[in-house]
Enzyme design. Structure first.
Site, PDB file in Angstrom:
ATOM      1  N   PRO A   1       0.796  -1.223   0.000  1.00  0.00           N
ATOM      2  CA  PRO A   1       0.000   0.000   0.000  1.00  0.00           C
ATOM      3  C   PRO A   1       0.827   1.271   0.000  1.00  0.00           C
ATOM      4  O   PRO A   1       1.871   1.354   0.650  1.00  0.00           O
ATOM      5  CB  PRO A   1      -0.837  -0.103   1.276  1.00  0.00           C
ATOM      6  CG  PRO A   1      -0.119  -1.060   2.149  1.00  0.00           C
ATOM      7  CD  PRO A   1       0.586  -2.008   1.224  1.00  0.00           C
ATOM      8  N   ASN A   2       0.357   2.220  -0.780  1.00  0.00           N
ATOM      9  CA  ASN A   2       0.883   3.574  -0.878  1.00  0.00           C
ATOM     10  C   ASN A   2       2.205   3.689  -1.616  1.00  0.00           C
ATOM     11  O   ASN A   2       2.682   4.793  -1.852  1.00  0.00           O
ATOM     12  CB  ASN A   2       0.989   4.236   0.504  1.00  0.00           C
ATOM     13  CG  ASN A   2      -0.349   4.324   1.184  1.00  0.00           C
ATOM     14  OD1 ASN A   2      -1.320   4.795   0.593  1.00  0.00           O
ATOM     15  ND2 ASN A   2      -0.435   3.846   2.408  1.00  0.00           N
TER      16      ASN A   2
ATOM     17  N   ARG B   1       4.746  11.233  -2.339  1.00  0.00           N
ATOM     18  CA  ARG B   1       4.294  11.068  -0.953  1.00  0.00           C
ATOM     19  C   ARG B   1       5.465  11.351  -0.006  1.00  0.00           C
ATOM     20  O   ARG B   1       6.460  10.637  -0.021  1.00  0.00           O
ATOM     21  CB  ARG B   1       3.802   9.641  -0.735  1.00  0.00           C
ATOM     22  CG  ARG B   1       3.468   9.334   0.702  1.00  0.00           C
ATOM     23  CD  ARG B   1       3.182   7.840   0.883  1.00  0.00           C
ATOM     24  NE  ARG B   1       3.009   7.525   2.285  1.00  0.00           N
ATOM     25  CZ  ARG B   1       3.381   6.381   2.830  1.00  0.00           C
ATOM     26  NH1 ARG B   1       3.924   5.430   2.093  1.00  0.00           N
ATOM     27  NH2 ARG B   1       3.193   6.171   4.107  1.00  0.00           N
TER      28      ARG B   1
ATOM     29  N   TYR C   1      10.572   9.726   1.950  1.00  0.00           N
ATOM     30  CA  TYR C   1      10.643   8.597   1.026  1.00  0.00           C
ATOM     31  C   TYR C   1      11.440   8.876  -0.248  1.00  0.00           C
ATOM     32  O   TYR C   1      11.645   7.975  -1.057  1.00  0.00           O
ATOM     33  CB  TYR C   1       9.232   8.132   0.648  1.00  0.00           C
ATOM     34  CG  TYR C   1       8.468   7.584   1.822  1.00  0.00           C
ATOM     35  CD1 TYR C   1       8.765   6.317   2.324  1.00  0.00           C
ATOM     36  CD2 TYR C   1       7.479   8.323   2.444  1.00  0.00           C
ATOM     37  CE1 TYR C   1       8.074   5.806   3.407  1.00  0.00           C
ATOM     38  CE2 TYR C   1       6.782   7.804   3.538  1.00  0.00           C
ATOM     39  CZ  TYR C   1       7.091   6.561   4.008  1.00  0.00           C
ATOM     40  OH  TYR C   1       6.410   6.056   5.087  1.00  0.00           O
TER      41      TYR C   1
ATOM     42  N   ASN D   1       8.385  -5.117  -0.683  1.00  0.00           N
ATOM     43  CA  ASN D   1       8.163  -3.968   0.184  1.00  0.00           C
ATOM     44  C   ASN D   1       6.663  -3.955   0.440  1.00  0.00           C
ATOM     45  O   ASN D   1       5.894  -3.447  -0.368  1.00  0.00           O
ATOM     46  CB  ASN D   1       8.623  -2.663  -0.455  1.00  0.00           C
ATOM     47  CG  ASN D   1       8.468  -1.483   0.491  1.00  0.00           C
ATOM     48  OD1 ASN D   1       7.753  -1.563   1.485  1.00  0.00           O
ATOM     49  ND2 ASN D   1       9.126  -0.387   0.180  1.00  0.00           N
TER      50      ASN D   1
ATOM     51  N   ALA E   1       3.089  -0.786   5.024  1.00  0.00           N
ATOM     52  CA  ALA E   1       2.554  -0.939   6.375  1.00  0.00           C
ATOM     53  C   ALA E   1       2.151  -2.373   6.694  1.00  0.00           C
ATOM     54  O   ALA E   1       2.151  -2.770   7.866  1.00  0.00           O
ATOM     55  CB  ALA E   1       1.368   0.005   6.580  1.00  0.00           C
TER      56      ALA E   1
ATOM     57  N   GLU F   1      12.936  -8.757   2.274  1.00  0.00           N
ATOM     58  CA  GLU F   1      12.087  -7.628   2.661  1.00  0.00           C
ATOM     59  C   GLU F   1      12.898  -6.344   2.514  1.00  0.00           C
ATOM     60  O   GLU F   1      14.048  -6.279   2.932  1.00  0.00           O
ATOM     61  CB  GLU F   1      11.636  -7.803   4.112  1.00  0.00           C
ATOM     62  CG  GLU F   1      10.743  -6.697   4.618  1.00  0.00           C
ATOM     63  CD  GLU F   1      10.315  -6.897   6.068  1.00  0.00           C
ATOM     64  OE1 GLU F   1       9.683  -5.976   6.604  1.00  0.00           O
ATOM     65  OE2 GLU F   1      10.616  -7.952   6.664  1.00  0.00           O
TER      66      GLU F   1
ATOM     67  N   HIS G   1      12.692  -1.898   2.740  1.00  0.00           N
ATOM     68  CA  HIS G   1      11.991  -0.663   3.115  1.00  0.00           C
ATOM     69  C   HIS G   1      12.838   0.518   2.684  1.00  0.00           C
ATOM     70  O   HIS G   1      14.067   0.497   2.847  1.00  0.00           O
ATOM     71  CB  HIS G   1      11.756  -0.586   4.627  1.00  0.00           C
ATOM     72  CG  HIS G   1      10.843  -1.654   5.128  1.00  0.00           C
ATOM     73  ND1 HIS G   1       9.483  -1.557   5.020  1.00  0.00           N
ATOM     74  CD2 HIS G   1      11.110  -2.845   5.703  1.00  0.00           C
ATOM     75  CE1 HIS G   1       8.938  -2.660   5.530  1.00  0.00           C
ATOM     76  NE2 HIS G   1       9.908  -3.453   5.939  1.00  0.00           N
TER      77      HIS G   1
ATOM     78  N   ARG H   1      12.133   4.997  13.208  1.00  0.00           N
ATOM     79  CA  ARG H   1      10.820   5.621  13.096  1.00  0.00           C
ATOM     80  C   ARG H   1       9.940   5.260  14.289  1.00  0.00           C
ATOM     81  O   ARG H   1      10.426   4.848  15.327  1.00  0.00           O
ATOM     82  CB  ARG H   1      10.183   5.212  11.760  1.00  0.00           C
ATOM     83  CG  ARG H   1      11.032   5.734  10.585  1.00  0.00           C
ATOM     84  CD  ARG H   1      10.382   5.586   9.275  1.00  0.00           C
ATOM     85  NE  ARG H   1       9.100   6.296   9.241  1.00  0.00           N
ATOM     86  CZ  ARG H   1       8.187   6.089   8.315  1.00  0.00           C
ATOM     87  NH1 ARG H   1       8.403   5.203   7.348  1.00  0.00           N
ATOM     88  NH2 ARG H   1       7.061   6.764   8.329  1.00  0.00           N
TER      89      ARG H   1
END
Length: 142
Positions: free
Chosen positions: A6-7, A14, A19, A70, A73, A94, A96, A103
């Site tokens: 998502p996103n 964004r 990012y 990726n 969330a 994985e 990110h 964070r």
């Protein structure tokens, strides 16, 4: 396969201070260059819905050698996605864009990491390339 959650379709626009300015299309173009160098084929998907991601991962069974993931969330919340990778028996890395450990506390735990062959975070868009190179090396037995 390169699987984005998502996103991530909003990369480049964004929260660019967090990012970066690379779009998902930029990342895919760079990964295609790396794939040619490594002599591998890639397919890309981005889905915002958890169920759509689970369906896609299940469709990879016996079709791909591995994946760069990726999950956005969903990395922090989705047992269903981790179970889909386990059921499909697909090794994955994985990735990110940000350093999730620097964070918010809820981003510091990954549901996917225990099933992953590796985790990369904090290298921006370049992390995808590192993840792909690492995945291919591991699959080759290096």
């Amino acid at each position: 396969a390169v699987v984005n959650g998502p996103n991530l379709n909003l990369l480049g626009t964004r929260e660019p201070a967090l990012y970066g300015r690379h779009t998902l299309a930029d990342i895919e173009a760079r990964l295609n260059d790396v794939a040619r160098e490594l002599r591998v084929e890639l397919e890309f998907v981005q889905r915002n819905g958890e169920g759509a991601l689970v369906d896609y991962v299940q469709s990879l069974r016996q079709r791909v050698a591995g994946a760069v993931v990726n999950a956005g969330a969903y990395s922090h919340t989705s047992l269903a996605l981790r179970d889909a990778f386990a059921a499909a028996e697909i090794p994955f890395v994985e990735v990110h864009v940000t350093n999730v450990y620097a964070r918010e506390p809820e981003r510091r735990h990954s549901m996917l990491a225990p099933a992953a062959i590796g985790v990369l975070c904090g290298f921006g868009a370049y992390g995808y390339e590192l993840a792909l190179r690492g995945l291919v090396a591991r699959l080759a037995g290096d």
